[in-house]
Each structure stands twice: as structure tokens, then as C-alpha cells.
Design a protein around this motif. Structure first.
Motif, PDB file in Angstrom:
ATOM      1  N   VAL A  21       0.830  -1.199   0.000  1.00 25.07           N
ATOM      2  CA  VAL A  21       0.000   0.000   0.000  1.00 25.07           C
ATOM      3  C   VAL A  21       0.866   1.251   0.000  1.00 25.07           C
ATOM      4  O   VAL A  21       0.496   2.251  -0.593  1.00 25.07           O
ATOM      5  CB  VAL A  21      -1.001   0.045   1.182  1.00 25.07           C
ATOM      6  CG1 VAL A  21      -0.298   0.267   2.497  1.00 25.07           C
ATOM      7  CG2 VAL A  21      -2.060   1.111   0.966  1.00 25.07           C
ATOM      8  N   HIS A  22       2.019   1.189   0.637  1.00 27.33           N
ATOM      9  CA  HIS A  22       2.845   2.385   0.795  1.00 27.33           C
ATOM     10  C   HIS A  22       3.689   2.662  -0.446  1.00 27.33           C
ATOM     11  O   HIS A  22       4.229   1.758  -1.057  1.00 27.33           O
ATOM     12  CB  HIS A  22       3.745   2.238   2.028  1.00 27.33           C
ATOM     13  CG  HIS A  22       2.972   2.162   3.296  1.00 27.33           C
ATOM     14  ND1 HIS A  22       2.236   3.217   3.796  1.00 27.33           N
ATOM     15  CD2 HIS A  22       2.787   1.136   4.175  1.00 27.33           C
ATOM     16  CE1 HIS A  22       1.656   2.855   4.914  1.00 27.33           C
ATOM     17  NE2 HIS A  22       1.967   1.599   5.167  1.00 27.33           N
ATOM     18  N   ARG A  46       0.738   8.251   5.064  1.00 28.76           N
ATOM     19  CA  ARG A  46      -0.570   7.610   5.178  1.00 28.76           C
ATOM     20  C   ARG A  46      -0.467   6.295   5.924  1.00 28.76           C
ATOM     21  O   ARG A  46      -0.230   5.251   5.318  1.00 28.76           O
ATOM     22  CB  ARG A  46      -1.166   7.385   3.797  1.00 28.76           C
ATOM     23  CG  ARG A  46      -1.438   8.722   3.096  1.00 28.76           C
ATOM     24  CD  ARG A  46      -2.169   8.534   1.848  1.00 28.76           C
ATOM     25  NE  ARG A  46      -3.503   8.047   2.186  1.00 28.76           N
ATOM     26  CZ  ARG A  46      -4.458   7.887   1.298  1.00 28.76           C
ATOM     27  NH1 ARG A  46      -4.240   8.148   0.053  1.00 28.76           N
ATOM     28  NH2 ARG A  46      -5.634   7.456   1.666  1.00 28.76           N
ATOM     29  N   ALA A  48      -1.552   2.815   7.651  1.00 32.95           N
ATOM     30  CA  ALA A  48      -2.509   1.839   7.120  1.00 32.95           C
ATOM     31  C   ALA A  48      -2.770   0.742   8.137  1.00 32.95           C
ATOM     32  O   ALA A  48      -1.983   0.517   9.056  1.00 32.95           O
ATOM     33  CB  ALA A  48      -1.972   1.231   5.825  1.00 32.95           C
ATOM     34  N   LEU A  57      -5.763  -5.208   2.894  1.00 39.72           N
ATOM     35  CA  LEU A  57      -5.795  -3.823   3.349  1.00 39.72           C
ATOM     36  C   LEU A  57      -7.205  -3.494   3.830  1.00 39.72           C
ATOM     37  O   LEU A  57      -8.173  -3.648   3.098  1.00 39.72           O
ATOM     38  CB  LEU A  57      -5.403  -2.875   2.216  1.00 39.72           C
ATOM     39  CG  LEU A  57      -5.516  -1.382   2.524  1.00 39.72           C
ATOM     40  CD1 LEU A  57      -4.518  -0.964   3.601  1.00 39.72           C
ATOM     41  CD2 LEU A  57      -5.320  -0.567   1.253  1.00 39.72           C
ATOM     42  N   THR A  60      -6.725   3.160   5.267  1.00 37.14           N
ATOM     43  CA  THR A  60      -5.629   4.062   5.604  1.00 37.14           C
ATOM     44  C   THR A  60      -6.177   5.216   6.439  1.00 37.14           C
ATOM     45  O   THR A  60      -7.376   5.506   6.405  1.00 37.14           O
ATOM     46  CB  THR A  60      -4.930   4.626   4.354  1.00 37.14           C
ATOM     47  OG1 THR A  60      -5.884   5.341   3.568  1.00 37.14           O
ATOM     48  CG2 THR A  60      -4.302   3.520   3.530  1.00 37.14           C
ATOM     49  N   TYR A  61      -5.299   5.860   7.173  1.00 34.11           N
ATOM     50  CA  TYR A  61      -5.646   7.009   8.002  1.00 34.11           C
ATOM     51  C   TYR A  61      -5.026   8.223   7.342  1.00 34.11           C
ATOM     52  O   TYR A  61      -3.826   8.284   7.152  1.00 34.11           O
ATOM     53  CB  TYR A  61      -5.119   6.818   9.431  1.00 34.11           C
ATOM     54  CG  TYR A  61      -5.678   5.574  10.067  1.00 34.11           C
ATOM     55  CD1 TYR A  61      -6.909   5.600  10.707  1.00 34.11           C
ATOM     56  CD2 TYR A  61      -4.998   4.371   9.995  1.00 34.11           C
ATOM     57  CE1 TYR A  61      -7.439   4.455  11.273  1.00 34.11           C
ATOM     58  CE2 TYR A  61      -5.526   3.224  10.558  1.00 34.11           C
ATOM     59  CZ  TYR A  61      -6.744   3.268  11.193  1.00 34.11           C
ATOM     60  OH  TYR A  61      -7.270   2.138  11.742  1.00 34.11           O
ATOM     61  N   ASP A  62      -5.870   9.195   7.005  1.00 32.24           N
ATOM     62  CA  ASP A  62      -5.389  10.323   6.220  1.00 32.24           C
ATOM     63  C   ASP A  62      -5.987  11.617   6.746  1.00 32.24           C
ATOM     64  O   ASP A  62      -7.141  11.664   7.125  1.00 32.24           O
ATOM     65  CB  ASP A  62      -5.775  10.123   4.760  1.00 32.24           C
ATOM     66  CG  ASP A  62      -5.083  11.084   3.833  1.00 32.24           C
ATOM     67  OD1 ASP A  62      -4.171  11.795   4.258  1.00 32.24           O
ATOM     68  OD2 ASP A  62      -5.461  11.106   2.657  1.00 32.24           O
TER      69      ASP A  62
END
Length: 146
Positions: A21-22, A46, A48, A57, A60-62
Motif C-alpha cells: 500500500v505504501h 498515510r 494503514a 488492506l 488508511t488514516y489520512d
């Protein structure tokens, strides 16, 4: 997978999970207390969360939308979940620790520091958390906040 650890031969049929994801390097990875979630922090700002059983997944925290103070201005250096997995705490290179609702991903609040927040942790009582920040000047001591 097999290997040797100080003369002890290990044999295992376990296969590692690959989590994608990153966009930049991962700076921290933590399991929650129950061991069913994996939280990751990275230089892409971000954090996750993944399902630890299958690597899927979850989200994510944004801070891009609705986050007081705007988006994270730097790398996320550390992450930790509360013992009940209700909250996520992150430490950033932008000198801000942020708290999120772990289930919804909603930003809750930020805590400003005088330097990069390079460590965060929850207490076992789930009532306290601590952050550690490194001053930008080498002449200053680091700070720990509880």
C-alpha cells in the motif's frame, strides 16, 4: 521456508504475507493486542491497517479532508493502537502526534511538539499514552509527554 538459528534447524510451512500500500519506505509496523490487525507507518504520510490473517488492506488514516491543521507535513515515524483497538496514535516528522478513530479512520485531534515525534505508545491500562519527540537542535534534550 527453512533456516538455521544458532545451530538449530528450523522447518516451517508458513508463508510470509506481502503487504502492498505504501509508496515510500515503511518506518514502523505493529500488531494490535489481539494480534488480528497490523498497523503500518511510512514516509508517504498515510498510516494503514491490514488484516493480519490474510494481509488484506482494511484502510488508511489520512488527514487530507477535515483534519485540523491540514494534511501531515512529513513522514509518519511511529504508530500504535490502543489496547482495545479503538484508537490509533501516530508520530510524525512534522512535529505532530495525531489520534484517529481506528474503526472509522476519522481524525480526532493533534498534539504539537517541538521536534519530530519519533515514538508513540499506549499504556496497558488503555487510559494513558506517551509520545517522544526529538528536538531539532542537538543542544536541546528530547521530550517525553504522557
Amino acid at each position: 521456508m527453512s533456516g538455521t538459528l544458532q545451530g538449530v534447524k528450523l522447518k516451517s510451512t508458513l508463508q510470509p504475507l506481502q503487504l502492498f500500500v505504501h509508496e515510500r519506505s515503511v518506518t514502523a509496523i505493529k500488531f494490535n493486542y489481539d494480534g488480528d490487525l497490523i498497523f503500518t507507518a511510512s514516509k508517504d504520510t498515510r498510516p494503514a491497517v491490514f488484516n493480519a490473517n490474510n494481509g488484506e488492506l482494511i484502510g488508511t488514516y489520512d488527514c487530507q479532508k477535515g483534519c485540523e491543521g491540514g494534511a501531515s507535513g512529513g513522514s509518519v515515524l511511529d504508530i500504535d493502537s490502543s489496547w482495545d483497538s479503538a484508537y490509533i496514535l501516530t508520530g510524525g516528522a512534522d512535529s505532530i502526534a495525531r489520534m484517529f478513530d481506528a474503526l472509522t479512520g476519522r481524525f480526532l485531534y493533534k498534539m504539537n511538539h517541538v521536534g519530530m515525534v519519533n515514538a508513540v505508545a499506549w499504556s496497558e491500562s488503555n487510559e494513558l499514552y506517551a509520545t517522544a519527540a526529538r528536538h531539532l537542535s542537538p543542544r536541546q534534550h528530547s521530550e517525553i509527554n504522557i
